[in-house]
Design an enzyme around this catalytic site. Sequence first.
Site, PDB file in Angstrom:
ATOM      1  CG  ASP A   1      -1.975   0.815   1.071  1.00  0.00           C
ATOM      2  OD1 ASP A   1      -2.986   0.814   0.469  1.00  0.00           O
ATOM      3  OD2 ASP A   1      -2.107   1.997   2.187  1.00  0.00           O
TER       4      ASP A   1
ATOM      5  CD  GLU B   1      -2.207   2.383  -3.586  1.00  0.00           C
ATOM      6  OE1 GLU B   1      -3.261   2.728  -3.721  1.00  0.00           O
ATOM      7  OE2 GLU B   1      -1.704   2.586  -2.491  1.00  0.00           O
TER       8      GLU B   1
HETATM    9  C1  GLC Z   1      -4.345   2.980  -0.541  1.00  0.00           C
HETATM   10  C2  GLC Z   1      -5.463   2.049  -0.748  1.00  0.00           C
HETATM   11  C3  GLC Z   1      -6.684   2.858  -0.159  1.00  0.00           C
HETATM   12  C4  GLC Z   1      -6.332   3.232   1.063  1.00  0.00           C
HETATM   13  C5  GLC Z   1      -5.167   3.967   1.280  1.00  0.00           C
HETATM   14  C6  GLC Z   1      -4.986   4.170   2.637  1.00  0.00           C
HETATM   15  O1  GLC Z   1      -4.402   3.919  -1.707  1.00  0.00           O
HETATM   16  O2  GLC Z   1      -5.567   1.509  -2.001  1.00  0.00           O
HETATM   17  O3  GLC Z   1      -7.708   2.127  -0.273  1.00  0.00           O
HETATM   18  O4  GLC Z   1      -7.556   4.115   1.727  1.00  0.00           O
HETATM   19  O5  GLC Z   1      -3.954   3.570   0.649  1.00  0.00           O
HETATM   20  O6  GLC Z   1      -4.321   3.020   3.275  1.00  0.00           O
END
Ligand code: GLC
Length: 533
Positions: free
Chosen positions: A201, A264
């Site tokens: 994440d 991500e």
């Molecule tokens: C990432 C996740 C999202 C979440 C954020 C905080 O972007 O994909 O769903 O709210 O991180 O963890």
Amino acid sequence: MAETIWWKRGIIYQIYPRSFQDSDDDGIGDLEGIRRRLDHPVWLGVDAIWISPIYPSPMADFGYDVADYCEVDPRFGTLAQFDALIADAHARGLRVILDFVPNHSSDQHPWFRESRSSTTNPKRDWYIWRDPAPDGGPPNNWLSQFGGSAWERDPATGQYYLHSFLKEQPDLNWRNPAVQEAMFQAMRFWLDRGVDGFRVDVIWLLIKDDQFRDNPPNPAWRPDERSVERLLQRYTADRPEVQDVVAAMRAVVDEYPDRVLIGEIYLPIERLVAFYGRDLKGAQLPFNFQLISTAWSAAAIAGLVRDYEAALPPGAWPNWVLGNHDQSRIATRLGGAQARVAAMLLLTLRGTPTLYYGDELGMVDVPIPPDRIQDPWAKNEPGLGLGRDPSRTPMPWDDQPNAGFSSAEPWLPLNPDHAQPNVARLQHDDRSILTLYRRLIDLRRRTPALSVGDVSEIRAIGNVLCFDRAEGAVRVLVFLNLGHEPADLPLPPDVRRARLVISTVRGGDGPDFTDRVTLRPDEGLACEVVDHG
Ligand code: GLC
Ligand code: MG
């Protein structure tokens, strides 16, 4: 073939666990539900499932606020059920990728409870604490991704802690080696249980400026955009030192054979590709979200594919994503006909595709009545619409109540449209988008030119996006009509005859193409070259 490691050749399928299948009648999907539904990803033909967070959590951000990195939330099940899921998935040839959320924990995590208890607590420095500004306000101008200041004053000590997301999600201090070690141990906990990798994440946010400098204003910000975009994230994102953290995570993953590290990353291409790391020792798959933000036109996408391919470091493996639990669904963004073209694009491009559950059904964003909104970001910034709930609604399986998802009222509403597609119905419909997805996946699996071959001749001819995929003597031509008018174009000059292998709108057989290719409105097709000039 050298390039056959599973995460290069394979296809990843994202499951949002709250919404896949409920097994214990609480209206919330769970691990046992996923286990019972493994037939679906297996039938579809994907290689791996990535499961969004299942850790114990107060659910302020639906699992992205972790209160224990080495347990399963009781709403999702137990560690024993997790082990059973992994065992069943592996027995059926499916890999399992876990979501890992290292940037922040829940404010209910024991580490944070200790950290906030006093300025001298040994865990104080596990989070990011600062004195107030001289006027008593926040230490600097940094903003939360979910709206408002990224700093929260804690009355117990009068200091502020940093939260890049909700105040219930305090940021861990990744400059502290003890934090790193604790998190790496948590990764090993799951790797030892057999997980095949992690989707990490917000990996590009893990390190912040050590001088806590103010972010500069963003001159391009418009009031209909998220308030965090008011400032350029110069000192809060993509800091140079983050690369060391990514490399260290990768080293943990590399202690085990055949595992994958996915990051991500919402950054422009030239910054995104830095996350492959020096000597490719960063993330193997830094998520490429460019298809989500690029205009849906042949010229724009041809340019994107060329730019991305050109920016890849030597030996780096590409990847593509059409949707996820934070974005509006592809069928809503493009409409049903182009959603089929998008499926074909995703599954014929060079690079690992990630599918978002339900997109294979053509699921659309479900309007959420205001009193049922769950997404905390939507609640914080109500001016920006319904937030992320519309793309997180339960998977419709069949014609039973609640579409077979749960016998209880689901946590988010199903599409009220009773004619909504469901798996059982679409599976038996030869023309459905689900059937198309399965055929495209099958074609990709049995055609090395598509799964691991080269890509070339990426171009736009009017509204048609074209490219070639080739491996050995096999050459596949892909034509995607992103427009709603028929199109007619010449075959490449060195091709005399090409045989249709798949189309998004017509049956599989038809006369060979000689000389020209004629596309119907919104049609994507692939053909194999059978006679070179
Ligand atoms: C990432 C996740 C999202 C979440 C954020 C905080 O972007 O994909 O769903 O709210 O991180 O963890
Ligand atoms: Mg349940």
